[in-house]
Design a protein around this motif. Structure first.
Motif, PDB file in Angstrom:
ATOM      1  N   THR A   1      -9.373   3.335   1.119  1.00  0.00           N
ATOM      2  CA  THR A   1     -10.278   2.768   2.162  1.00  0.00           C
ATOM      3  C   THR A   1     -11.566   2.814   1.870  1.00  0.00           C
ATOM      4  OG1 THR A   1     -10.355   2.558   4.668  1.00  0.00           O
ATOM      5  CG2 THR A   1     -10.153   4.776   3.534  1.00  0.00           C
TER       6      THR A   1
ATOM      7  N   ASP B   1     -13.729   1.603   4.941  1.00  0.00           N
ATOM      8  CA  ASP B   1     -13.978   1.706   6.180  1.00  0.00           C
ATOM      9  C   ASP B   1     -13.625   2.482   7.234  1.00  0.00           C
ATOM     10  OD1 ASP B   1     -11.672   0.201   6.837  1.00  0.00           O
ATOM     11  OD2 ASP B   1     -12.565  -1.670   7.223  1.00  0.00           O
TER      12      ASP B   1
ATOM     13  N   TYR C   1       1.004   7.631   6.692  1.00  0.00           N
ATOM     14  CA  TYR C   1       0.443   6.728   7.597  1.00  0.00           C
ATOM     15  C   TYR C   1      -0.996   6.735   7.987  1.00  0.00           C
ATOM     16  CZ  TYR C   1       5.699   6.405   7.056  1.00  0.00           C
ATOM     17  OH  TYR C   1       7.054   6.223   6.712  1.00  0.00           O
TER      18      TYR C   1
ATOM     19  N   LYS D   1     -10.939   2.101   8.623  1.00  0.00           N
ATOM     20  CA  LYS D   1      -9.837   1.140   9.941  1.00  0.00           C
ATOM     21  C   LYS D   1      -9.012   0.690   9.343  1.00  0.00           C
ATOM     22  CE  LYS D   1     -14.384   0.536  12.340  1.00  0.00           C
ATOM     23  NZ  LYS D   1     -15.161  -0.345  12.965  1.00  0.00           N
ATOM     24  N   ASP D   2      -8.937   0.237   7.804  1.00  0.00           N
ATOM     25  CA  ASP D   2      -7.864  -0.683   7.191  1.00  0.00           C
ATOM     26  C   ASP D   2      -7.772  -0.142   5.751  1.00  0.00           C
ATOM     27  OD1 ASP D   2      -5.922  -2.580   6.831  1.00  0.00           O
ATOM     28  OD2 ASP D   2      -7.433  -4.219   7.465  1.00  0.00           O
ATOM     29  N   ARG D   3      -6.781  -0.722   4.928  1.00  0.00           N
ATOM     30  CA  ARG D   3      -6.430   0.063   3.737  1.00  0.00           C
ATOM     31  C   ARG D   3      -6.825  -1.183   2.744  1.00  0.00           C
ATOM     32  NH1 ARG D   3      -2.260   1.309   7.079  1.00  0.00           N
ATOM     33  NH2 ARG D   3      -1.728   3.538   7.440  1.00  0.00           N
TER      34      ARG D   3
ATOM     35  N   SER E   1       0.974  -1.086  -0.067  1.00  0.00           N
ATOM     36  CA  SER E   1      -0.067   0.130   0.015  1.00  0.00           C
ATOM     37  C   SER E   1       0.916   1.395  -0.059  1.00  0.00           C
ATOM     38  CB  SER E   1      -0.897   0.001   1.246  1.00  0.00           C
ATOM     39  OG  SER E   1      -0.195   0.305   2.517  1.00  0.00           O
TER      40      SER E   1
ATOM     41  N   THR F   1       2.341   1.435   3.743  1.00  0.00           N
ATOM     42  CA  THR F   1       3.231   0.343   4.221  1.00  0.00           C
ATOM     43  C   THR F   1       4.398   0.102   3.465  1.00  0.00           C
ATOM     44  OG1 THR F   1       1.827  -1.192   3.379  1.00  0.00           O
ATOM     45  CG2 THR F   1       1.299  -0.410   5.736  1.00  0.00           C
TER      46      THR F   1
ATOM     47  N   LYS G   1      -9.529  -4.929   0.699  1.00  0.00           N
ATOM     48  CA  LYS G   1     -10.287  -5.662   1.722  1.00  0.00           C
ATOM     49  C   LYS G   1     -11.049  -4.940   2.852  1.00  0.00           C
ATOM     50  CE  LYS G   1      -5.986  -5.665   4.741  1.00  0.00           C
ATOM     51  NZ  LYS G   1      -5.290  -4.684   3.729  1.00  0.00           N
ATOM     52  N   SER G   2     -10.782  -3.533   2.805  1.00  0.00           N
ATOM     53  CA  SER G   2     -11.613  -2.532   3.690  1.00  0.00           C
ATOM     54  C   SER G   2     -12.648  -2.181   3.120  1.00  0.00           C
ATOM     55  CB  SER G   2     -10.668  -1.471   4.095  1.00  0.00           C
ATOM     56  OG  SER G   2     -10.189  -0.716   3.024  1.00  0.00           O
TER      57      SER G   2
ATOM     58  N   THR H   1      -4.108   6.991   0.528  1.00  0.00           N
ATOM     59  CA  THR H   1      -4.534   5.708   0.755  1.00  0.00           C
ATOM     60  C   THR H   1      -6.017   5.589   0.323  1.00  0.00           C
ATOM     61  OG1 THR H   1      -3.590   5.930   3.198  1.00  0.00           O
ATOM     62  CG2 THR H   1      -5.736   4.743   3.014  1.00  0.00           C
TER      63      THR H   1
ATOM     64  N   ILE I   1      -4.788   6.837   8.186  1.00  0.00           N
ATOM     65  CA  ILE I   1      -6.110   6.068   7.762  1.00  0.00           C
ATOM     66  C   ILE I   1      -6.968   7.117   7.775  1.00  0.00           C
ATOM     67  CG2 ILE I   1      -7.624   4.167   7.456  1.00  0.00           C
ATOM     68  CD1 ILE I   1      -5.457   2.578   8.799  1.00  0.00           C
TER      69      ILE I   1
END
Length: 371
Positions: free
Chosen positions: A344, A346, A252, A348-350, A147, A150, A353-354, A342, A254
């Motif tokens: 995203t 939700d 970094y 909450k995550d990246r 991502s 990261t 999958k989010s 980023t 979200i």
């Protein structure tokens, strides 16, 4: 005690002395068993691959009006060649302990390179090329993930064959197909944060970089397509990646996104649908992507990606130009591409999958959302 806690937190968070996130770099690793030497011409070949990759990504980012501020993302030597980190495994090929398939050699290659070249941990993007000998010898495990925040990690096989690569070549040109060039750039795309997506057939642009393999694409589409392209969705994701912006500001974080009033409207005359809604976020979203997934109809390699820019008031209107034409159940996977790079759904995550997921069913009247 509180000062000790603060020091530990700061030490574990990769920021510079000025409080800014460090810029990632692309690290190209050439990884071999202890008893296998790199073949001649590696530097020239991987420089051509880098040239092709840069040209392809930048070309399509511009086509979709996501022009990057930085067009050269690879580290280069003074002569223009890409920088390559050559490392050897402690295991020999002859011992049988160096795997030819399966496993994750990218982590090992990265670790050896970090140790050998004293590379700081800046959450870089790693492209690990594994070479175990000339064809038919090969390392058969390709993978990639990452991502904008990261960094990323990918591994591919280095196929040593004579020939030249030009940025003007079609992606499925026989020689490039033999080199598995599409697969190698595909995995690098994952390391940049790109998920799988399929083609929008009406656009007639060829096979998407982040779609199926050449063989599987041709099998499903029943053609001999040679052209490759980067979808608008992939371009939107890449646009604010630090490698393409030249800044890692708020890399970094979200974004705290919230979705409002999402609805679908079927336009029977034009045979399209519109997914509308509004987004609010503490870090502005520039684009919204919806991946139209219908597992009974298509795999993830053929899921349809649709994109719309976010208006100043946070509203968006995404045109679903190739709606599911049969009675089926599926999911709209909705994500926001934000100004710090980023993606995203939700907050909450990246990554995909989010995604904010909305179930639907289709019938003769089009899409109906399942509450």
């Amino acid at each position: 005690m509180r000062y000790l806690i603060l020091f530990v937190l700061l030490a574990s968070f990769p920021i510079s002395a000025f409080g800014q996130a460090k810029m990632p770099q692309i690290q190209i690793v050439f990884f071999t068993p202890a008893d296998v030497d790199a073949p001649a011409g590696v530097s020239r070949r991987l420089t051509q691959v880098a040239d092709y990759t840069e040209a392809m990504l930048v070309k399509w980012m511009k086509v979709w009006d996501y022009s990057p501020k930085r067009e050269q993302i690879f580290q280069r030597n003074s002569d223009g060649s890409v920088k390559i980190l050559f490392v050897k495994s402690p295991e020999t090929l002859a011992s049988g302990k160096f795997p030819l398939k399966g496993g994750n050699l990218s982590r090992k290659g990265k670790l050896l390179a970090v140790q050998k070249f004293k590379i700081p941990k800046n959450l870089d993007v790693w492209w690990v090329w594994v070479y175990v000998g000339d064809p038919p010898m090969k390392y058969s495990s390709y993978l990639g993930a990452g991502s904008a925040a990261t960094g990323g990690l990918s591994q591919v096989n280095y196929t040593n064959l004579p020939g030249e690569i030009s940025p003007a070549d079609k992606l499925a040109k026989p020689f490039l197909k033999e080199l598995t060039l599409k697969g190698t750039i595909h995995e690098f795309g994952h390391a940049l944060g790109l998920p799988h997506n399929g083609p929008l057939v009406k656009l007639d642009l060829g096979m998407p970089l982040m779609g199926a393999t050449i063989a599987n694409y041709r099998r499903v589409m029943k053609n001999r397509e040679a052209r490759g392209y980067v979808t608008e969705a992939s371009a939107a994701i890449l646009w604010k990646h630090p490698l393409f912006t030249g800044t890692a500001h708020r890399r970094y974080l979200i974004p705290k996104v919230e979705w409002h009033a999402i609805a679908v409207k079927n336009d029977h005359k034009k045979r399209v649908a519109h997914l509308t809604g509004r987004i609010t976020s503490n870090i502005p979203a520039h684009s919204i992507i919806v991946y139209d997934t219908a597992p009974d109809v298509r795999t993830q390699y053929f899921q349809k990606p649709y994109v719309a820019r976010v208006e100043k008031d946070g509203t968006f209107d995404i045109t679903i130009s190739e709606p599911v034409s049969v009675q089926a159940k599926g999911v709209f996977k909705i994500v926001a591409c934000c100004e710090n790079g980023t993606m995203t759904g939700d907050g909450k995550d990246r990554g995909l999958k989010s995604a904010h997921e909305i179930k639907y069913r289709t019938s003769r009247t089009g899409y109906q959302l399942i509450k």
